[in-house]
Scaffold this motif. Structure first.
Motif, PDB file in Angstrom:
ATOM      1  N   ALA A  75      40.913 -23.063   5.979  1.00 23.47           N
ATOM      2  CA  ALA A  75      39.797 -23.740   5.314  1.00 23.47           C
ATOM      3  C   ALA A  75      39.275 -24.890   6.162  1.00 23.47           C
ATOM      4  O   ALA A  75      40.041 -25.551   6.871  1.00 23.47           O
ATOM      5  CB  ALA A  75      40.235 -24.270   3.952  1.00 23.47           C
ATOM      6  N   LEU A  76      37.979 -25.095   6.074  1.00 21.58           N
ATOM      7  CA  LEU A  76      37.321 -26.269   6.633  1.00 21.58           C
ATOM      8  C   LEU A  76      36.551 -26.914   5.492  1.00 21.58           C
ATOM      9  O   LEU A  76      35.950 -26.216   4.674  1.00 21.58           O
ATOM     10  CB  LEU A  76      36.325 -25.884   7.730  1.00 21.58           C
ATOM     11  CG  LEU A  76      36.878 -25.284   9.001  1.00 21.58           C
ATOM     12  CD1 LEU A  76      35.725 -24.906   9.927  1.00 21.58           C
ATOM     13  CD2 LEU A  76      37.805 -26.254   9.696  1.00 21.58           C
ATOM     14  N   ARG A  77      36.563 -28.228   5.443  1.00 23.75           N
ATOM     15  CA  ARG A  77      35.746 -28.886   4.431  1.00 23.75           C
ATOM     16  C   ARG A  77      35.212 -30.204   4.941  1.00 23.75           C
ATOM     17  O   ARG A  77      35.802 -30.839   5.812  1.00 23.75           O
ATOM     18  CB  ARG A  77      36.488 -29.062   3.106  1.00 23.75           C
ATOM     19  CG  ARG A  77      37.602 -30.049   3.089  1.00 23.75           C
ATOM     20  CD  ARG A  77      38.195 -30.118   1.685  1.00 23.75           C
ATOM     21  NE  ARG A  77      39.220 -31.138   1.643  1.00 23.75           N
ATOM     22  CZ  ARG A  77      39.734 -31.616   0.540  1.00 23.75           C
ATOM     23  NH1 ARG A  77      39.317 -31.171  -0.624  1.00 23.75           N
ATOM     24  NH2 ARG A  77      40.661 -32.538   0.578  1.00 23.75           N
ATOM     25  N   LEU A  78      34.079 -30.591   4.387  1.00 22.69           N
ATOM     26  CA  LEU A  78      33.433 -31.854   4.700  1.00 22.69           C
ATOM     27  C   LEU A  78      33.461 -32.728   3.460  1.00 22.69           C
ATOM     28  O   LEU A  78      33.182 -32.253   2.359  1.00 22.69           O
ATOM     29  CB  LEU A  78      31.979 -31.609   5.130  1.00 22.69           C
ATOM     30  CG  LEU A  78      31.802 -30.811   6.414  1.00 22.69           C
ATOM     31  CD1 LEU A  78      30.334 -30.424   6.596  1.00 22.69           C
ATOM     32  CD2 LEU A  78      32.282 -31.602   7.614  1.00 22.69           C
ATOM     33  N   LEU A  79      33.821 -33.985   3.651  1.00 19.89           N
ATOM     34  CA  LEU A  79      33.920 -34.923   2.538  1.00 19.89           C
ATOM     35  C   LEU A  79      33.081 -36.164   2.800  1.00 19.89           C
ATOM     36  O   LEU A  79      32.921 -36.583   3.945  1.00 19.89           O
ATOM     37  CB  LEU A  79      35.370 -35.374   2.339  1.00 19.89           C
ATOM     38  CG  LEU A  79      36.375 -34.315   1.951  1.00 19.89           C
ATOM     39  CD1 LEU A  79      37.078 -33.798   3.182  1.00 19.89           C
ATOM     40  CD2 LEU A  79      37.364 -34.879   0.972  1.00 19.89           C
ATOM     41  N   LYS A  80      32.603 -36.754   1.725  1.00 19.76           N
ATOM     42  CA  LYS A  80      31.921 -38.039   1.790  1.00 19.76           C
ATOM     43  C   LYS A  80      32.884 -39.092   1.248  1.00 19.76           C
ATOM     44  O   LYS A  80      33.427 -38.944   0.157  1.00 19.76           O
ATOM     45  CB  LYS A  80      30.638 -38.019   0.956  1.00 19.76           C
ATOM     46  CG  LYS A  80      29.881 -39.333   0.962  1.00 19.76           C
ATOM     47  CD  LYS A  80      28.605 -39.202   0.142  1.00 19.76           C
ATOM     48  CE  LYS A  80      27.879 -40.522   0.039  1.00 19.76           C
ATOM     49  NZ  LYS A  80      26.647 -40.390  -0.778  1.00 19.76           N
ATOM     50  N   ASN A  81      33.118 -40.128   2.039  1.00 23.47           N
ATOM     51  CA  ASN A  81      33.986 -41.242   1.663  1.00 23.47           C
ATOM     52  C   ASN A  81      35.411 -40.815   1.329  1.00 23.47           C
ATOM     53  O   ASN A  81      36.095 -41.448   0.528  1.00 23.47           O
ATOM     54  CB  ASN A  81      33.373 -42.043   0.513  1.00 23.47           C
ATOM     55  CG  ASN A  81      32.016 -42.597   0.873  1.00 23.47           C
ATOM     56  OD1 ASN A  81      31.749 -42.907   2.030  1.00 23.47           O
ATOM     57  ND2 ASN A  81      31.131 -42.714  -0.096  1.00 23.47           N
ATOM     58  N   GLY A  82      35.851 -39.711   1.923  1.00 24.88           N
ATOM     59  CA  GLY A  82      37.229 -39.270   1.776  1.00 24.88           C
ATOM     60  C   GLY A  82      37.586 -38.632   0.453  1.00 24.88           C
ATOM     61  O   GLY A  82      38.724 -38.224   0.247  1.00 24.88           O
ATOM     62  N   THR A  83      36.631 -38.522  -0.475  1.00 27.04           N
ATOM     63  CA  THR A  83      36.971 -37.986  -1.795  1.00 27.04           C
ATOM     64  C   THR A  83      36.036 -36.896  -2.299  1.00 27.04           C
ATOM     65  O   THR A  83      36.479 -35.991  -2.983  1.00 27.04           O
ATOM     66  CB  THR A  83      36.992 -39.108  -2.862  1.00 27.04           C
ATOM     67  OG1 THR A  83      35.710 -39.744  -2.893  1.00 27.04           O
ATOM     68  CG2 THR A  83      38.060 -40.137  -2.556  1.00 27.04           C
ATOM     69  N   SER A  84      34.769 -36.961  -2.002  1.00 24.84           N
ATOM     70  CA  SER A  84      33.798 -36.013  -2.549  1.00 24.84           C
ATOM     71  C   SER A  84      33.516 -34.897  -1.554  1.00 24.84           C
ATOM     72  O   SER A  84      32.894 -35.123  -0.519  1.00 24.84           O
ATOM     73  CB  SER A  84      32.487 -36.734  -2.887  1.00 24.84           C
ATOM     74  OG  SER A  84      32.706 -37.757  -3.824  1.00 24.84           O
ATOM     75  N   THR A  85      33.947 -33.679  -1.879  1.00 25.33           N
ATOM     76  CA  THR A  85      33.699 -32.531  -1.008  1.00 25.33           C
ATOM     77  C   THR A  85      32.250 -32.090  -1.174  1.00 25.33           C
ATOM     78  O   THR A  85      31.801 -31.846  -2.286  1.00 25.33           O
ATOM     79  CB  THR A  85      34.636 -31.366  -1.368  1.00 25.33           C
ATOM     80  OG1 THR A  85      35.983 -31.795  -1.203  1.00 25.33           O
ATOM     81  CG2 THR A  85      34.374 -30.159  -0.487  1.00 25.33           C
ATOM     82  N   PHE A  86      31.515 -31.996  -0.056  1.00 27.12           N
ATOM     83  CA  PHE A  86      30.137 -31.523  -0.141  1.00 27.12           C
ATOM     84  C   PHE A  86      29.918 -30.207   0.586  1.00 27.12           C
ATOM     85  O   PHE A  86      28.839 -29.633   0.491  1.00 27.12           O
ATOM     86  CB  PHE A  86      29.131 -32.592   0.313  1.00 27.12           C
ATOM     87  CG  PHE A  86      29.175 -32.972   1.766  1.00 27.12           C
ATOM     88  CD1 PHE A  86      28.352 -32.337   2.684  1.00 27.12           C
ATOM     89  CD2 PHE A  86      30.011 -33.981   2.214  1.00 27.12           C
ATOM     90  CE1 PHE A  86      28.372 -32.701   4.021  1.00 27.12           C
ATOM     91  CE2 PHE A  86      30.033 -34.357   3.540  1.00 27.12           C
ATOM     92  CZ  PHE A  86      29.211 -33.712   4.447  1.00 27.12           C
TER      93      PHE A  86
END
Length: 75
Positions: free
Chosen positions: A24-35
């Motif tokens: 899996a790859l994921r992008l997060l905003k501020n370390g908590t919200s996956t976008f």
């Protein structure tokens, strides 16, 4: 980002060839919200995987984080 606005973010990962388990790859905003997230069986990924997302950042406190994960039990 030090300028407020919308950002197009892409992360790419190169894996070794594997036929079992998942990645899996994921992008997060501020370390908590996956976008953005891409999770698949390893057999469906030859060696490369990428994920792209669009996110709005405030230009001061927001930050973007990329995470890569695999559950491989081989040695």
């Amino acid at each position: 980002p030090t300028v407020a606005g919308m950002y197009l973010v892409t992360v790419t990962m190169e894996w070794t060839s594997q036929s079992s388990n998942s990645r899996a790859l994921r992008l997060l905003k501020n370390g908590t919200s996956t976008f953005a997230i891409d999770e698949r069986d390893a057999a469906a990924i030859q060696v490369g995987q990428s994920v792209t997302g669009v996110i709005e950042c405030n230009g001061t406190t927001d930050y973007i984080e990329a995470q890569a994960w695999q559950n491989w039990t081989g040695g």
